[in-house]
Write a protein that holds these residues in place. Structure first.
Motif, PDB file in Angstrom:
ATOM      1  N   GLN A   7      23.439  -5.841  39.566  1.00 31.28           N
ATOM      2  CA  GLN A   7      23.151  -4.550  38.657  1.00 31.28           C
ATOM      3  C   GLN A   7      22.360  -3.624  39.472  1.00 31.28           C
ATOM      4  OE1 GLN A   7      20.651  -5.840  36.213  1.00 31.28           O
ATOM      5  NE2 GLN A   7      20.333  -4.568  35.198  1.00 31.28           N
ATOM      6  N   VAL A   8      22.914  -2.534  38.899  1.00 33.22           N
ATOM      7  CA  VAL A   8      22.121  -1.000  39.866  1.00 33.22           C
ATOM      8  C   VAL A   8      20.838  -0.173  39.086  1.00 33.22           C
ATOM      9  CG1 VAL A   8      22.858   1.553  40.292  1.00 33.22           C
ATOM     10  CG2 VAL A   8      24.473  -0.645  41.033  1.00 33.22           C
ATOM     11  N   GLN A   9      19.576  -0.107  39.321  1.00 36.80           N
ATOM     12  CA  GLN A   9      18.874   0.633  38.603  1.00 36.80           C
ATOM     13  C   GLN A   9      19.270   2.144  39.528  1.00 36.80           C
ATOM     14  OE1 GLN A   9      15.400  -1.539  38.953  1.00 36.80           O
ATOM     15  NE2 GLN A   9      16.274  -1.918  36.677  1.00 36.80           N
ATOM     16  N   LEU A  10      19.082   3.147  38.451  1.00 38.93           N
ATOM     17  CA  LEU A  10      19.031   4.505  39.024  1.00 38.93           C
ATOM     18  C   LEU A  10      17.834   5.661  38.248  1.00 38.93           C
ATOM     19  CD1 LEU A  10      22.593   5.633  38.521  1.00 38.93           C
ATOM     20  CD2 LEU A  10      21.615   4.456  40.674  1.00 38.93           C
ATOM     21  N   SER A  11      16.969   6.152  39.524  1.00 41.51           N
ATOM     22  CA  SER A  11      16.104   6.704  38.743  1.00 41.51           C
ATOM     23  C   SER A  11      15.957   8.337  39.258  1.00 41.51           C
ATOM     24  CB  SER A  11      14.735   5.642  39.992  1.00 41.51           C
ATOM     25  OG  SER A  11      13.876   6.637  39.174  1.00 41.51           O
ATOM     26  N   GLU A  12      15.985   9.155  38.278  1.00 38.30           N
ATOM     27  CA  GLU A  12      16.176  10.829  38.361  1.00 38.30           C
ATOM     28  C   GLU A  12      14.598  10.852  38.677  1.00 38.30           C
ATOM     29  OE1 GLU A  12      19.709   9.368  35.579  1.00 38.30           O
ATOM     30  OE2 GLU A  12      17.772   9.115  35.940  1.00 38.30           O
ATOM     31  N   SER A  13      14.516  12.019  39.519  1.00 39.80           N
ATOM     32  CA  SER A  13      13.354  12.767  40.438  1.00 39.80           C
ATOM     33  C   SER A  13      13.591  14.138  39.775  1.00 39.80           C
ATOM     34  CB  SER A  13      12.021  12.298  41.162  1.00 39.80           C
ATOM     35  OG  SER A  13      13.034  12.483  42.107  1.00 39.80           O
ATOM     36  N   GLY A  14      12.807  15.426  39.942  1.00 40.29           N
ATOM     37  CA  GLY A  14      12.524  16.304  40.238  1.00 40.29           C
ATOM     38  C   GLY A  14      12.662  17.375  38.524  1.00 40.29           C
ATOM     39  N   GLY A  15      13.110  17.672  37.833  1.00 40.98           N
ATOM     40  CA  GLY A  15      13.048  17.723  36.646  1.00 40.98           C
ATOM     41  C   GLY A  15      11.560  18.932  36.563  1.00 40.98           C
ATOM     42  N   GLY A  16      12.617  19.943  35.950  1.00 40.97           N
ATOM     43  CA  GLY A  16      10.885  20.646  35.848  1.00 40.97           C
ATOM     44  C   GLY A  16      11.871  22.146  34.507  1.00 40.97           C
ATOM     45  N   LEU A  17      10.637  22.899  34.703  1.00 37.47           N
ATOM     46  CA  LEU A  17      10.853  24.295  33.880  1.00 37.47           C
ATOM     47  C   LEU A  17      10.479  25.011  34.618  1.00 37.47           C
ATOM     48  CD1 LEU A  17      10.939  26.168  31.257  1.00 37.47           C
ATOM     49  CD2 LEU A  17       8.375  26.349  31.515  1.00 37.47           C
ATOM     50  N   VAL A  18      11.511  25.927  35.432  1.00 34.83           N
ATOM     51  CA  VAL A  18      11.513  27.305  35.612  1.00 34.83           C
ATOM     52  C   VAL A  18      12.416  28.492  35.239  1.00 34.83           C
ATOM     53  CG1 VAL A  18      14.142  26.935  36.579  1.00 34.83           C
ATOM     54  CG2 VAL A  18      12.947  27.693  38.216  1.00 34.83           C
ATOM     55  N   GLN A  19      11.914  29.687  35.884  1.00 38.22           N
ATOM     56  CA  GLN A  19      12.823  30.950  35.532  1.00 38.22           C
ATOM     57  C   GLN A  19      14.061  31.121  35.578  1.00 38.22           C
ATOM     58  OE1 GLN A  19      10.425  33.479  36.556  1.00 38.22           O
ATOM     59  NE2 GLN A  19       8.960  33.580  34.609  1.00 38.22           N
ATOM     60  N   ALA A  20      15.140  31.341  34.905  1.00 37.65           N
ATOM     61  CA  ALA A  20      15.738  32.314  35.547  1.00 37.65           C
ATOM     62  C   ALA A  20      16.414  32.687  36.535  1.00 37.65           C
ATOM     63  CB  ALA A  20      16.855  32.878  34.659  1.00 37.65           C
ATOM     64  N   GLY A  21      17.411  32.424  37.918  1.00 34.26           N
ATOM     65  CA  GLY A  21      17.212  32.696  39.051  1.00 34.26           C
ATOM     66  C   GLY A  21      16.616  32.474  39.705  1.00 34.26           C
ATOM     67  N   GLY A  22      15.717  30.975  39.390  1.00 32.20           N
ATOM     68  CA  GLY A  22      15.665  29.781  40.127  1.00 32.20           C
ATOM     69  C   GLY A  22      16.401  28.831  40.749  1.00 32.20           C
ATOM     70  N   SER A  23      15.128  27.782  42.156  1.00 31.60           N
ATOM     71  CA  SER A  23      16.410  27.445  42.459  1.00 31.60           C
ATOM     72  C   SER A  23      14.638  25.497  41.928  1.00 31.60           C
ATOM     73  CB  SER A  23      16.324  26.836  43.933  1.00 31.60           C
ATOM     74  OG  SER A  23      16.470  27.960  44.313  1.00 31.60           O
ATOM     75  N   LEU A  24      15.977  24.529  42.234  1.00 33.24           N
ATOM     76  CA  LEU A  24      15.324  23.135  41.767  1.00 33.24           C
ATOM     77  C   LEU A  24      16.075  21.988  42.073  1.00 33.24           C
ATOM     78  CD1 LEU A  24      14.529  22.573  37.739  1.00 33.24           C
ATOM     79  CD2 LEU A  24      13.003  22.578  40.142  1.00 33.24           C
ATOM     80  N   ARG A  25      15.695  20.717  43.077  1.00 30.57           N
ATOM     81  CA  ARG A  25      16.932  20.061  43.444  1.00 30.57           C
ATOM     82  C   ARG A  25      16.484  18.666  42.743  1.00 30.57           C
ATOM     83  NH1 ARG A  25      16.766  17.276  49.427  1.00 30.57           N
ATOM     84  NH2 ARG A  25      14.539  16.468  48.571  1.00 30.57           N
ATOM     85  N   LEU A  26      17.509  17.971  42.218  1.00 29.82           N
ATOM     86  CA  LEU A  26      17.099  16.440  42.045  1.00 29.82           C
ATOM     87  C   LEU A  26      17.570  15.361  42.273  1.00 29.82           C
ATOM     88  CD1 LEU A  26      18.570  17.306  38.242  1.00 29.82           C
ATOM     89  CD2 LEU A  26      16.639  17.850  39.019  1.00 29.82           C
ATOM     90  N   SER A  27      16.692  14.297  42.349  1.00 31.93           N
ATOM     91  CA  SER A  27      16.736  12.998  43.190  1.00 31.93           C
ATOM     92  C   SER A  27      17.186  11.832  42.064  1.00 31.93           C
ATOM     93  CB  SER A  27      14.866  12.919  44.317  1.00 31.93           C
ATOM     94  OG  SER A  27      15.152  14.290  44.946  1.00 31.93           O
ATOM     95  N   CYS A  28      18.008  11.326  42.973  1.00 34.88           N
ATOM     96  CA  CYS A  28      18.181  10.039  41.938  1.00 34.88           C
ATOM     97  C   CYS A  28      17.819   8.534  43.448  1.00 34.88           C
ATOM     98  CB  CYS A  28      19.331  10.058  41.227  1.00 34.88           C
ATOM     99  SG  CYS A  28      20.103   8.445  41.194  1.00 34.88           S
ATOM    100  N   ALA A  29      17.262   7.582  43.229  1.00 34.85           N
ATOM    101  CA  ALA A  29      17.306   7.028  43.850  1.00 34.85           C
ATOM    102  C   ALA A  29      18.200   5.487  43.133  1.00 34.85           C
ATOM    103  CB  ALA A  29      15.721   6.526  44.246  1.00 34.85           C
ATOM    104  N   ALA A  30      18.768   5.101  44.305  1.00 37.76           N
ATOM    105  CA  ALA A  30      19.995   4.053  43.736  1.00 37.76           C
ATOM    106  C   ALA A  30      18.792   2.486  44.035  1.00 37.76           C
ATOM    107  CB  ALA A  30      20.752   4.033  43.957  1.00 37.76           C
ATOM    108  N   SER A  31      18.817   1.653  43.360  1.00 37.28           N
ATOM    109  CA  SER A  31      18.425   0.021  43.803  1.00 37.28           C
ATOM    110  C   SER A  31      20.074  -0.771  43.929  1.00 37.28           C
ATOM    111  CB  SER A  31      18.002  -0.102  42.880  1.00 37.28           C
ATOM    112  OG  SER A  31      18.202  -0.604  41.591  1.00 37.28           O
ATOM    113  N   THR A  32      20.301  -0.878  45.383  1.00 37.49           N
ATOM    114  CA  THR A  32      21.571  -1.055  45.342  1.00 37.49           C
ATOM    115  C   THR A  32      21.419  -1.234  47.075  1.00 37.49           C
ATOM    116  OG1 THR A  32      23.568  -1.836  45.285  1.00 37.49           O
ATOM    117  CG2 THR A  32      22.806   0.578  44.954  1.00 37.49           C
ATOM    118  N   THR A  33      22.493  -2.341  47.567  1.00 38.47           N
ATOM    119  CA  THR A  33      22.589  -2.491  49.385  1.00 38.47           C
ATOM    120  C   THR A  33      24.583  -1.483  49.242  1.00 38.47           C
ATOM    121  OG1 THR A  33      23.320  -4.532  48.751  1.00 38.47           O
ATOM    122  CG2 THR A  33      20.612  -4.241  49.810  1.00 38.47           C
TER     123      THR A  33
END
Length: 115
Positions: A1-27
């Motif tokens: 089984q694999v668990q995936l957990s995202e983070s990094g979302g939010g509110l940003v103005q047009a033209g801005g930047s964000l970085r999303l991350s996804c951590a996976a629980s599998t070898t």
């Protein structure tokens, strides 16, 4: 089984930047193709980008040149760097992978781009 957990979302103005991350629980992470999807209200879930275990990438036409997918196998994490964000990028972003013939999804992270 694999668990995936995202983070990094939010509110940003047009033209801005964000970085999303996804951590996976599998070898087995280093052997997996990883993908980012998004779903806006009233729309179907769509592929944003994927990265193969060899580092090959594919992007939706709507994000080419603005988004970059990458992975760190030592951290079991896949990233989505988003630049020049537009209001139409507003959606819930999901991390996805397939392992042993089964699809796995994270819980999603909201990205809202204001005009």
């Amino acid at each position: 089984q694999v668990q995936l957990s995202e983070s990094g979302g939010g509110l940003v103005q047009a033209g801005g930047s964000l970085r999303l991350s996804c951590a996976a629980s599998t070898t087995a992470f280093s052997m997996l193709r990883m993908a980012w999807y998004r779903q806006a209200p009233g729309n179907q879930r769509e592929l944003v980008a994927h990265i193969t275990n060899f580092g090959g990438t594919l992007y939706a036409d709507s994000v080419k040149g603005r988004f970059t997918i990458s992975r760190d196998n030592a951290k079991n994490t896949v990233y989505l760097q988003m630049k020049s964000l537009k209001p139409e990028d507003t959606a819930v972003y999901y991390c996805q992978s397939k392992y042993a013939g089964r699809d796995y999804w994270g819980q999603g992270t909201q990205v809202t781009v204001s005009s």
